[in-house]
Motif scaffolding. Structure first.
Motif: not given
Length: 315
Positions: A44-49, A74-79, A235-240, A272-278
């Motif tokens: 079980x993995x996530x392309x966002x992580x 899925x890329x979005x979850x709660x606590x 560039x998509x996440x960590x830079x900003x 690598x799924x940039x939409x899910x990553x962001x």
């Protein structure tokens, strides 16, 4: 929101990753009670992580797709937990669960740590086996060799293994985890210390990769997998989002060429799924981005441009 995706704590205003993972291993001899067998475990993995994407890449590089099934969170979850909102009915089609935490709690009813990915789950019992992400990819190589494809890469070459361990340790400390120490720093001084360590390491990698195609020479190793997943998000996440903004990846010629080279290699870019990553970083980290707005850029088309690094294979 406390992200279910990260085990972490803050000490002296500095982010530290809690690495107290479930230590069980799936081995040839089954010494931990979990034996290597095809069609028995689900990754079980996530392309966002980034930590989870390592295991997806290694699984594909080694040709284990028909031996170990893959469930994608899925890329979005709660606590509470990663979820299977990408699947029909919002349930994993093999495990039959909506929350990944259910697999953890089937084995540990009072489990109180982060429900992290990647996780290896025993399909028959529905119980989590391990979430020790560096050990998972290590064992996919060493313990599952009977099921590797015939032309699988040697991800842990004997002749460079000692140096490779040193390289991977610095990459982990100062780059993989370094971006998080920047993003979750609790003070200006801890942020600046993490920032300086991160870019010193990136400068070291830029110099190292100027004369060699991959981190350890002419062939891909586990070290490249570990570095790539951070570079893909830079560039998509960590830079900003994480304030790692001395420069972009695209402004470091060797690293940018190296990252494109890997991206264009089967197993890397196709996982690598940039939409899910962001979506993951900008929507889950509410303390850093309270509006939940997900940026449209950067344009991912540059990842497909020629990198010209083939000539370094013979260097």
């Amino acid at each position: 929101m406390a992200p279910a995706s990260a085990q972490a704590y803050v000490e002296d205003d500095s982010f530290e990753r809690d690495t107290d993972y479930i230590p069980d291993r799936i081995t040839r001899d089954g010494r931990d009670g979990w034996q290597v067998r095809p069609d028995t475990y689900r990754l079980v993995a996530a392309k966002a992580c980034p930590w989870a994407t390592r295991s997806i890449i290694v699984r594909q590089l080694l040709g284990l797709q028909d031996v170990i099934s893959l469930g994608l969170a899925a890329p979005v979850h709660d606590e509470r937990s990663w979820t299977f909102d990408l699947d029909l009915g919002a349930k994993d089609p093999v495990l039959g669960i909506h929350f990944l935490k259910d697999a953890y709690e089937r084995r540990f009813p009072a489990y109180d740590k982060g429900v992290t990915v990647p996780a290896m789950v025993d399909v028959a019992s529905g119980q989590v086996v391990t979430n020790d992400f560096p050990q998972i990819t290590h064992d996919l190589f060493f313990e599952w060799q009977d099921f590797h494809r015939d032309d699988a890469p040697d991800l842990w070459p004997d002749d460079v293994r000692d140096e490779m361990e040193e390289v991977m340790q610095r990459v982990y400390d100062d780059v993989n985890n370094g971006v998080y120490r920047c993003g979750f720093a609790g003070s200006q001084s801890s942020y600046e210390e993490a920032y300086d360590r991160l870019f010193a390491a990136l400068d070291w990698l830029e110099e190292r990769l100027a004369g060699r195609r991959y981190l350890m020479g002419a062939t891909i190793t586990e070290a490249d997998v570990r570095l790539f997943t951070t570079l893909a998000r830079f560039d998509a996440v960590y830079h900003g989002h994480f304030k790692c903004n001395r420069n972009k990846l695209t402004e470091m010629p060797a690293l940018w060429g190296y990252a494109r080279d890997l991206f264009q290699t089967p197993g890397f870019g196709d996982n690598t799924n940039f939409a899910q990553i962001k979506q993951h970083y900008y929507r889950v980290h509410e303390d850093i981005n309270p509006t939940g707005i997900v940026p449209k850029g950067p344009d991912p088309a540059g990842w497909r441009t020629p990198h010209g690094r083939e000539a370094l294979s013979s260097s």
